[in-house]
Write an enzyme that holds these catalytic residues in place. Structure first.
Site, PDB file in Angstrom:
ATOM      1  N   SER A  84       8.723   3.164   4.937  1.00  0.00           N
ATOM      2  CA  SER A  84       9.874   3.458   4.099  1.00  0.00           C
ATOM      3  C   SER A  84       9.532   3.314   2.628  1.00  0.00           C
ATOM      4  CB  SER A  84      11.053   2.557   4.483  1.00  0.00           C
ATOM      5  OG  SER A  84      12.234   3.052   3.899  1.00  0.00           O
ATOM      6  N   HIS A 128       4.608  -7.595   0.042  1.00  0.00           N
ATOM      7  CA  HIS A 128       4.141  -8.861  -0.518  1.00  0.00           C
ATOM      8  C   HIS A 128       4.758  -9.126  -1.891  1.00  0.00           C
ATOM      9  CE1 HIS A 128       0.750  -9.592   2.431  1.00  0.00           C
ATOM     10  NE2 HIS A 128       1.132  -8.352   2.726  1.00  0.00           N
ATOM     11  N   ASP A 168       0.870  -1.175   0.000  1.00  0.00           N
ATOM     12  CA  ASP A 168       0.000   0.000   0.000  1.00  0.00           C
ATOM     13  C   ASP A 168       0.907   1.224   0.000  1.00  0.00           C
ATOM     14  OD1 ASP A 168      -2.129  -1.727   0.279  1.00  0.00           O
ATOM     15  OD2 ASP A 168      -2.881  -0.832   2.134  1.00  0.00           O
TER      16      ASP A 168
END
EC number: 4.1.1.65
Length: 292
Positions: free
Chosen positions: A259, A154, A97
């Site tokens: 980050s 992911h 995200d």
């Protein structure tokens, strides 16, 4: 062009103080502060953070703040399985995200850091034993994770882990203004490089550390940093030491504080969706490109 240069000078001046900060000491303090178990203080921290950054807890696997034993478990919270559908066959799944910082094609193994500003892939990877023949004009995407975002990373495709490299470095902020102001930022910051074998060839995922990002983890190795180490570390995975295999959409790592992730594919292997551009909002699992 002159406008870009003036903005860069402004952002560089605003970032100068970061050169003087004890970046690793401050990050280590935050690391311990986000793991204390003083319940009332943890709840206050989470409450204020949710208000300031407007965190959507409806998507969280554990939606109730009181069930998090410390701030870090809240910050690196898991999502409910149903809220992030994974891209279909022959589509590239977004790893995080966040927002796209830059996206495009490498030019002579150069990536875009900010508009009109490039850096070398060799400097980013920082390891002479990595073969770059497949990436001369490869595809790359850089993702910035805002503090309000989900902070687990992911897999964009199915992959077998081939190598992992820890490169020590600075811990500059990776906010858009700092990225626009500090030359070669991603090549200077501490980072963990992961190289996977996939159906379209080698895939590189770089997890870039930043100020107050006290820890980077992978699912197969656990916490890699801290402790902060002043030397490069290199792991090679073979059949003898059980090569980790991860499926598209599976968690591969996380930041304990936010980050940047840089994703790199071989030459002429993928095609990004045409509407994706810098500052576009993306969600983990969504389709961001197609396998050629």
């Amino acid at each position: 062009m002159a406008n870009n240069a003036s903005h860069r000078l402004r952002d560089w001046l605003l970032s100068l103080y970061q050169y003087l900060l004890p970046q690793h000491i401050l990050s280590l303090l935050i690391y311990h502060f986000t793991r204390h178990k003083i319940h009332w203080l943890t709840q206050l921290e989470i409450h204020l953070f949710r208000i300031i950054f407007r965190v959507n807890m409806d998507e969280a696997k554990i939606p109730y703040s009181k069930e998090y034993p410390n701030f870090n478990t809240f910050f690196s919270r898991a999502l409910r399985e149903s809220v992030r559908p994974i891209a279909k066959y022959r589509e590239i799944a977004c790893p995080v995200d966040g927002h796209i910082s830059q996206i495009g094609t490498l030019s002579n193994r150069k990536l875009i850091q900010a508009k009109g500003w490039h850096y070398q892939l060799t400097d980013l990877l920082g390891h002479p034993q990595i073969s770059l023949d497949s990436f001369y004009q490869g595809s790359f995407a850089t993702f910035y994770l805002h503090p309000r975002d989900y902070h687990r990373v992911h897999m964009p495709l199915d992959g077998h882990l081939k190598e992992m490299i820890y490169i020590p470095g600075r811990l500059f902020s990776v906010s858009p203004k700092t990225v626009n102001g500090v030359p070669q930022l991603f090549s200077h910051n501490e980072r963990v490089i992961n190289i996977f074998n996939t159906e379209i060839g080698p895939m590189i995922m770089v997890l870039v550390g930043a100020i107050f990002v006290g820890s980077i983890e992978t699912v197969w190795a656990g916490q890699i940093t801290p402790p902060y180490q002043g030397y490069l570390r290199h792991w090679v995975y073979t059949k003898e030491n059980k090569i980790p295999k991860l499926s598209k959409g599976q968690e591969m790592g996380r930041f304990n504080m936010g980050s940047t992730v840089i994703l790199i594919f071989p030459t002429r292997s993928v095609e990004w969706l045409s509407h994706l551009a810098p500052n576009a909002r993306v969600l983990m699992g969504q389709n961001i490109g197609a396998i050629r």
